[in-house]
Write a protein that holds these residues in place. Sequence first.
Motif, short mmCIF file in Angstrom:
data_model
loop_
_atom_site.label_atom_id
_atom_site.label_comp_id
_atom_site.label_asym_id
_atom_site.label_seq_id
_atom_site.Cartn_x
_atom_site.Cartn_y
_atom_site.Cartn_z
N GLY A 1 42.38 -4.07 -29.44
CA GLY A 1 42.26 -4.57 -30.42
C GLY A 1 42.63 -3.14 -31.02
O GLY A 1 43.08 -3.67 -31.79
N ARG A 2 43.24 -2.32 -30.67
CA ARG A 2 43.88 -1.30 -30.61
C ARG A 2 45.58 -0.57 -30.81
O ARG A 2 46.45 -0.41 -31.54
N SER A 3 46.07 -2.11 -30.67
CA SER A 3 47.57 -2.07 -30.12
C SER A 3 47.66 -3.56 -30.51
O SER A 3 46.51 -4.75 -30.51
N SER A 4 49.13 -4.08 -30.75
CA SER A 4 49.43 -5.22 -31.03
C SER A 4 49.23 -5.66 -29.37
O SER A 4 49.53 -4.94 -28.48
N TYR B 1 53.43 -5.29 -23.10
CA TYR B 1 54.70 -4.89 -22.31
C TYR B 1 54.26 -3.29 -21.66
O TYR B 1 54.31 -3.59 -20.21
N ARG B 2 52.76 -2.57 -22.26
CA ARG B 2 52.42 -1.60 -21.15
C ARG B 2 52.15 -2.17 -19.67
O ARG B 2 52.32 -2.11 -19.02
#
Length: 86
Positions: free
Chosen positions: A17-20, A26-27
């Motif tokens: 949850g550190r990013s959307s 996408y990664r």
Amino acid sequence: MQETYLRAWRAFERFEGRSSVRSWLYRIATNACLTALDHASRRVLPSGLMNPCDNPYAPPPSADPRCPMDPADSRRARRTGVAESG
């Protein structure tokens, strides 16, 4: 695309949850594509199908009669009796 969903499904419990979710997916998609490209085998042309002097990267001969023939085409035309235009 299926590979991306499978990887995301398998790794969802590790999503911190550190990013959307969008950037995380996408990664995963980017890594799946890079892995596929890395593992894709290169197509090797079969040997013996061309003359040793033929250039596989040369553009195809022009169908325009105003363009001169290259020397190889000229020799073929003389051997086969086809008149050279131009």
